[in-house]
Design a protein around this motif. Structure first.
Motif, PDB file in Angstrom:
ATOM      1  N   ARG A  24       0.823  -1.204   0.000  1.00  0.00           N
ATOM      2  CA  ARG A  24       0.000   0.000   0.000  1.00  0.00           C
ATOM      3  C   ARG A  24       0.854   1.249   0.000  1.00  0.00           C
ATOM      4  O   ARG A  24       0.451   2.290  -0.474  1.00  0.00           O
ATOM      5  CB  ARG A  24      -0.886   0.028   1.256  1.00  0.00           C
ATOM      6  N   TYR A 303     -12.877  -0.319   2.208  1.00  0.00           N
ATOM      7  CA  TYR A 303     -11.768  -1.267   2.040  1.00  0.00           C
ATOM      8  C   TYR A 303     -10.428  -0.568   1.872  1.00  0.00           C
ATOM      9  O   TYR A 303      -9.383  -1.117   2.196  1.00  0.00           O
ATOM     10  CB  TYR A 303     -12.010  -2.154   0.813  1.00  0.00           C
ATOM     11  N   GLY A 304     -10.475   0.626   1.311  1.00  0.00           N
ATOM     12  CA  GLY A 304      -9.223   1.343   1.046  1.00  0.00           C
ATOM     13  C   GLY A 304      -8.660   1.956   2.310  1.00  0.00           C
ATOM     14  O   GLY A 304      -9.121   1.679   3.414  1.00  0.00           O
TER      15      GLY A 304
END
Lengths: 373, 373
Positions: A24, A303-304
């Motif tokens: 990420r 979700y992010g």
């Protein structure tokens, strides 16, 4: 419990944190810092229900060191074939909805993650429990508290653990807010607001089918505000009021709520104001207000990456893949008896279901509903 | 109407915009751009009630070119003396609560701005109307809709204008959001949220006295969410639900609400979720959500600079002194018949009072209250 089923892998060379966090952040996980071998126990998981969210969990699990996808349960043979190829799943770990009770004879599967339409969870979880496997169940765990309690009882009787996919209970920004609250950094907590919604598409999907979904937006997205109110405030509500609004009676059939506002009252006098909707895009806001400070999160449950700020400034916790972290932590809970900061067990889910039962009742009758969780 | 009372001043050299906007921006108001003489009509105002907010209005009016503070009405002789010195107010324009009906014989006062405790507005406004002067009344205009309607009727019968201190109806960020909504830039409006509160101090103040305040937080600060819901959504609500919470029964006596949540339903299906409280510091948030975009304002109604953003980015309208701009605009409304974008008249206030009556009723009974504004 079930230590005999523990399965040790020796060849993990990158820590879960690195694999969870680093992609990420766009950082290659090659630093010496993270190249620590893992030789602890691994939870071997079969996923039941190979839909969109099941696929997301399977992908996220590829980065886990403490949990591994080893089996599938699906009614669609082509999906099973596809997953077998993709995740190297042996034929003997593949089941369908008719024969999955036989999983009890499979020593290579420790737990089943049930990711099917809400209304099916009850029977499926009880069957998994009777097969002697631990259960992870997606939320809502059931379509009402009565069914939820039966699932808890069944798992207790079968001596298997029942966990629910409360991924936010492991999310670092969320846990930092809870830590700050517990440390008194907000002062006395006064108010919580949770706005949760998205604009639902395809009208033929199971989420809009009362028989499969058990309700509408509240079951699917409003549950984040229900559960969020409880973990952000740190108390269980004692009363509920609710108001339903429906603008599209074609898309949202009777029993399928489009938009519900609900309010919660807590023993300390804290109140919460929440919105659950299938008609507003990207509505994902939490706000916790205390005498001395506040926390705002937006997105708060997507979700992010979760983003938030408090009266002290921006929250800068690590960005994680929620499902990877959840499965790592659930492995520790199931295999090592680890206690999470916020419970993720069936009892926790029954509390949410009791609140949701009360919200539907309050919306229907227009009356305040008193609660005892 | 009342043109004969118009009073022309010739020596304004700086525009209202310059004086209103520039001090906040830290820019000296010396640019040639703003050195335009003003020779239009000036509204000559007496302020009734020389408390904290009256003082704020008086200070703000020093920057007005279209309105001028020329008189005072107060029960405290020492305050009158003080204001006379500070604002150069002649003795003949000073009144007390016994004799202010005599203002009808004073040709040098056009309007009275009533800034007294809420429950006194009704009688005072009617007396001012009977004295033939225009009235500006601070909000809430009255303590219930019945009294409000009587005030509207009295002003209509007396052929004077009745305006209410809805300063946000002139505030540039607010008007930009309304412009965007009207232009369809948010798409179909779906949801409004207004959170309004502050932590009230001194327990002996009139705001915590039911006889003077007519209620509690809803009357004083919650009205911003009530009115804001209407101007942000652009519709009038058709139903109300509400829940009251009281944690401090000593400070908040019966009839004085500490915290009220309320929900509004609008004809188009828009819903609103609002909080009014005397127990949370600096709670001042508006959120308008539509199908295609959103607006967030925080602070949304405070005296200081309003800040906001939409899906298109930050709002960057001029920062104004609300009360200066309000008085400039109200001068234009009263003297020139200007129509504001959002009404600020007594009828507008009666709508808010009807909603507030319904909120109190809903909170008391627990029932949904249907409305027709």
């Amino acid at each position: 419990m079930k230590n005999s089923r523990r399965h040790f892998l020796q060849n993990f060379t990158v820590s879960a944190l690195a694999l969870t966090v680093l992609p990420r952040l766009g950082i290659a996980a090659k630093s010496d810092l993270y190249e620590q071998p893992y030789d602890g126990p691994v939870l071997r998981v079969a996923i039941m229900g190979l839909g969109g969210y099941g696929t997301r969990v399977a992908e996220a699990m590829q980065s886990c060191k403490k949990a591994k996808l080893v089996g599938v349960i699906s009614g669609t043979p082509s999906k099973i074939k596809d997953w077998q190829g993709k995740y190297n799943i042996p034929e003997k770990n593949c089941y369908n909805y008719e024969n999955f009770d036989k999983i009890k004879d499979n020593p290579d599967i420790d737990a089943v993650y049930v990711i099917t339409p809400n209304a099916l969870h009850h029977d499926q979880v009880i069957r998994v429990a009777k097969a002697g496997k631990h259960v992870i169940c997606e939320k809502p765990m059931a379509v009402n508290a009565k069914e939820g309690q039966e699932m808890v009882d069944a798992c207790r009787n079968a001596k298997v653990k029942l966990l629910v996919g409360y991924r936010m209970h492991f999310e670092p920004h969320t846990l930092e807010v809870i830590r700050m609250r517990n440390a008194g950094e907000f002062g006395k907590v006064l108010f919580f607001q949770g706005l949760c919604g998205f604009k639902i598409g395809d009208p033929t999907q199971w989420r809009l089918n009362k028989q499969l979904a058990g309700g509408g937006s509240l079951m699917d997205i409003g549950i984040y505000a229900v559960n969020g109110a409880r973990y952000m405030v740190g108390e269980d509500p004692v009363w509920v009021t609710a108001q339903e609004t429906k603008t599209d009676h074609e898309k949202f059939k009777p029993g399928v709520d489009e938009t519900i506002q609900f309010q919660l009252g807590f023993p300390s006098g804290v109140t919460a104001s929440c919105l659950s909707t299938y008609s507003m895009n990207n509505l994902d806001k939490f706000f916790l207000n205390g005498e001395k400070g506040f926390a705002e999160m937006q997105p708060s449950t997507g979700y992010g990456p979760i983003k938030g700020r408090t009266h002290k400034g921006d929250l800068n916790q690590p960005v994680v893949v929620h499902q990877t972290l959840q499965m790592e932590e659930m492995s520790d809970i199931i295999l090592n008896g680890k206690q999470p900061v916020v419970p993720v067990n069936g009892e926790e889910a029954v509390k949410d279901l009791k609140v949701m039962d009360a919200i539907y009742q309050a919306a229907k009758t227009g009356n305040k509903v008193n609660l005892k969780l």
